[in-house]
Design a protein around this motif. Structure first.
Motif, PDB file in Angstrom:
ATOM      1  N   SER A  49      53.216   8.307 -35.219  1.00 41.59           N
ATOM      2  CA  SER A  49      52.443   9.212 -34.371  1.00 41.59           C
ATOM      3  C   SER A  49      51.011   9.396 -34.842  1.00 41.59           C
ATOM      4  O   SER A  49      50.302  10.283 -34.362  1.00 41.59           O
ATOM      5  CB  SER A  49      53.145  10.579 -34.318  1.00 41.59           C
ATOM      6  N   ILE A  53      47.787  12.911 -37.425  1.00 39.60           N
ATOM      7  CA  ILE A  53      48.985  12.768 -36.587  1.00 39.60           C
ATOM      8  C   ILE A  53      48.811  13.519 -35.278  1.00 39.60           C
ATOM      9  O   ILE A  53      48.296  14.647 -35.256  1.00 39.60           O
ATOM     10  CB  ILE A  53      50.228  13.288 -37.349  1.00 39.60           C
ATOM     11  N   THR A  84      55.036  11.579 -45.991  1.00 36.70           N
ATOM     12  CA  THR A  84      54.115  11.475 -44.866  1.00 36.70           C
ATOM     13  C   THR A  84      52.670  11.451 -45.335  1.00 36.70           C
ATOM     14  O   THR A  84      51.846  10.660 -44.842  1.00 36.70           O
ATOM     15  CB  THR A  84      54.321  12.639 -43.881  1.00 36.70           C
ATOM     16  N   GLU A 108      50.581  15.649 -33.036  1.00 40.09           N
ATOM     17  CA  GLU A 108      51.804  16.442 -33.182  1.00 40.09           C
ATOM     18  C   GLU A 108      52.654  16.438 -31.915  1.00 40.09           C
ATOM     19  O   GLU A 108      53.881  16.495 -31.985  1.00 40.09           O
ATOM     20  CB  GLU A 108      51.452  17.880 -33.582  1.00 40.09           C
ATOM     21  N   THR A 123      48.512   6.417 -30.206  1.00 36.77           N
ATOM     22  CA  THR A 123      49.285   6.467 -31.448  1.00 36.77           C
ATOM     23  C   THR A 123      49.639   5.057 -31.913  1.00 36.77           C
ATOM     24  O   THR A 123      49.888   4.158 -31.119  1.00 36.77           O
ATOM     25  CB  THR A 123      50.560   7.300 -31.283  1.00 36.77           C
ATOM     26  N   TYR A 147      54.563  13.247 -31.968  1.00 37.93           N
ATOM     27  CA  TYR A 147      55.593  13.344 -33.002  1.00 37.93           C
ATOM     28  C   TYR A 147      56.800  14.122 -32.492  1.00 37.93           C
ATOM     29  O   TYR A 147      57.952  13.688 -32.643  1.00 37.93           O
ATOM     30  CB  TYR A 147      55.040  14.003 -34.263  1.00 37.93           C
ATOM     31  N   ARG A 178      56.705  10.468 -37.902  1.00 36.93           N
ATOM     32  CA  ARG A 178      55.334  10.920 -38.140  1.00 36.93           C
ATOM     33  C   ARG A 178      54.384   9.737 -38.351  1.00 36.93           C
ATOM     34  O   ARG A 178      53.261   9.741 -37.855  1.00 36.93           O
ATOM     35  CB  ARG A 178      55.283  11.875 -39.338  1.00 36.93           C
ATOM     36  N   SER A 191      60.584  12.750 -32.083  1.00 37.87           N
ATOM     37  CA  SER A 191      61.682  13.373 -32.817  1.00 37.87           C
ATOM     38  C   SER A 191      62.787  13.851 -31.877  1.00 37.87           C
ATOM     39  O   SER A 191      63.981  13.712 -32.173  1.00 37.87           O
ATOM     40  CB  SER A 191      61.145  14.548 -33.640  1.00 37.87           C
TER      41      SER A 191
END
Length: 386
Positions: free
Chosen positions: A192, A148, A131, A150, A60, A153, A189, A157
């Motif tokens: 990521s 991304i 985003t 996920e 990432t 992310y 995001r 978060s």
């Protein structure tokens, strides 16, 4: 073997034994990275990407996204609006420090977390729209569609309490306008987005060549925006080690806690490097060592004296069944790549080629090494005069 790739392999082999540093574990998904991964890529003005090591590994982008989102904010909102929101001075503090101007609450620069959150807030739209615009600009810089991760992310978060605190602090000063959680989620995001080291090189190359992607040929941002972004990278991109980096390496750069690093050699190369172990400043130990070695060996320090860099004077004369390639100006590492492409075409035609570098005002040792390496490949087809 390609002489440029061979030189990059040598750099990587020298750096590989370094085991200092530790993987970032405050984001749980990053803690599982393979600490031994190491990759390196460069792209020149002709759009040829050369890479070595674990160059297909995905990771990432993390904080490397910050200069490119800054470019988007500059394109959408203009320099003066951006400067009212975030400063451009080195913070001298860690990347996640709570450090704002006393009166205004403005973050020190766009490349620390507080400044990056403020920059992300300047992109119009709700979380999804913001985003989408950010992923689109990152993809344009990379020259391919990015997406991304996920799982990373969600991990960011779930653990990003300090960044949320920074967001609310910025909101209390009216530095950011809107729903704090929406802005911070968009920031998580953007960090990521998955990239490879080849993507990083092309992204850096787009800045190095004035906003034009060297692979696709598409203009992503204006020359002025590219210049502004690279200027801030030069003074702020390596956090509280930015001053020493500029002294030792002399290339505007930006690091990320997944282990990535981009560096810009203006008009010469875009550089990407990756290795997960980080030093105390949050910069990859081995990626930084690779780029430092590249700068030293190939004469890429920003303040090194240059006449011409990526476009040396080249003339090709065909006489008596042979070819003479005459060089002038300065021949550096980037320019040598262009010379090699000329030689490749000539040698393929099965004629003797003489490379006359006697009128070159400055022949960098790395460029000479590349040309001599070509002599080793085709010893009977080439003569090198210097």
């Amino acid at each position: 073997m390609d002489p440029i790739l061979e030189m990059l392999d040598d750099v990587l082999a020298d750096v590989a034994p370094l085991t200092d540093g530790a993987i970032a574990d405050y984001i749980p998904e990053l803690a599982s990275a393979d600490p031994d991964q190491l990759a390196f890529a460069v792209v020149g003005p002709r759009g040829r990407v050369i890479s070595t090591g674990d160059d297909r590994a995905e990771f990432t982008i993390q904080s490397i996204s910050k200069p490119f989102v800054l470019a988007l904010a500059l394109r959408e909102r203009g320099r003066e609006t951006v400067l009212r929101t975030v400063g451009v001075e080195p913070s001298g503090e860690p990347f996640n420090a709570i450090s704002l101007e006393d009166v205004t609450g403005r973050p020190a620069n766009p490349l620390v977390n507080a400044g990056a959150i403020a920059t992300t807030s300047l992109i119009e739209g709700d979380t999804e729209e913001r985003t989408g615009a950010i992923v689109d600009i990152l993809s344009a810089f990379a020259g391919r569609s990015l997406w991304i991760d996920e799982s990373v992310y969600r991990s960011e978060s779930e653990t990003g309490h300090r960044n949320r605190a920074l967001g609310h602090l910025l909101r209390s000063y009216d530095i950011i306008d809107g729903v704090v959680d929406d802005i911070v989620e968009a920031y998580f995001r953007q960090c990521s987005v998955l990239v490879t080291v080849r993507d990083l090189a092309v992204m850096a190359g787009t800045l190095a060549f004035g906003g034009v992607n060297p692979v696709t040929g598409h203009r992503v941002v204006s020359e002025r925006i590219a210049r502004d972004v690279v200027s801030i990278m030069a003074s702020c991109g390596m956090y509280d080690s930015s001053g020493e980096w500029l002294l030792r390496v002399g290339l505007p750069a930006k690091s990320g806690v997944s282990g990535g690093l981009v560096a810009v050699a203006p008009s010469q190369f875009g550089v990407g490097a990756f290795s997960p172990r980080l030093d105390d400043h949050g910069n990859s130990v081995r990626a930084a060592a690779v780029v430092e070695r590249l700068s030293e060996d190939f004469g890429m320090h920003l303040l090194e004296i240059h006449e011409t860099i990526s476009e040396p004077a080249i003339s090709v004369e065909r006489v008596d069944g042979g070819v003479t390639v005459r060089l002038g100006g300065e021949l550096g590492f980037a320019g040598a790549e262009r010379v090699l492409s000329v030689l490749k075409d000539a040698v393929r035609a099965d004629v003797h080629v003489t490379v006359d570098a006697r009128d070159v005002a400055r022949l960098h040792p790395a460029a000479a090494s590349l040309l001599r390496a070509r002599l080793d490949v085709d010893p009977g087809s080439l003569t090198f005069l210097e």
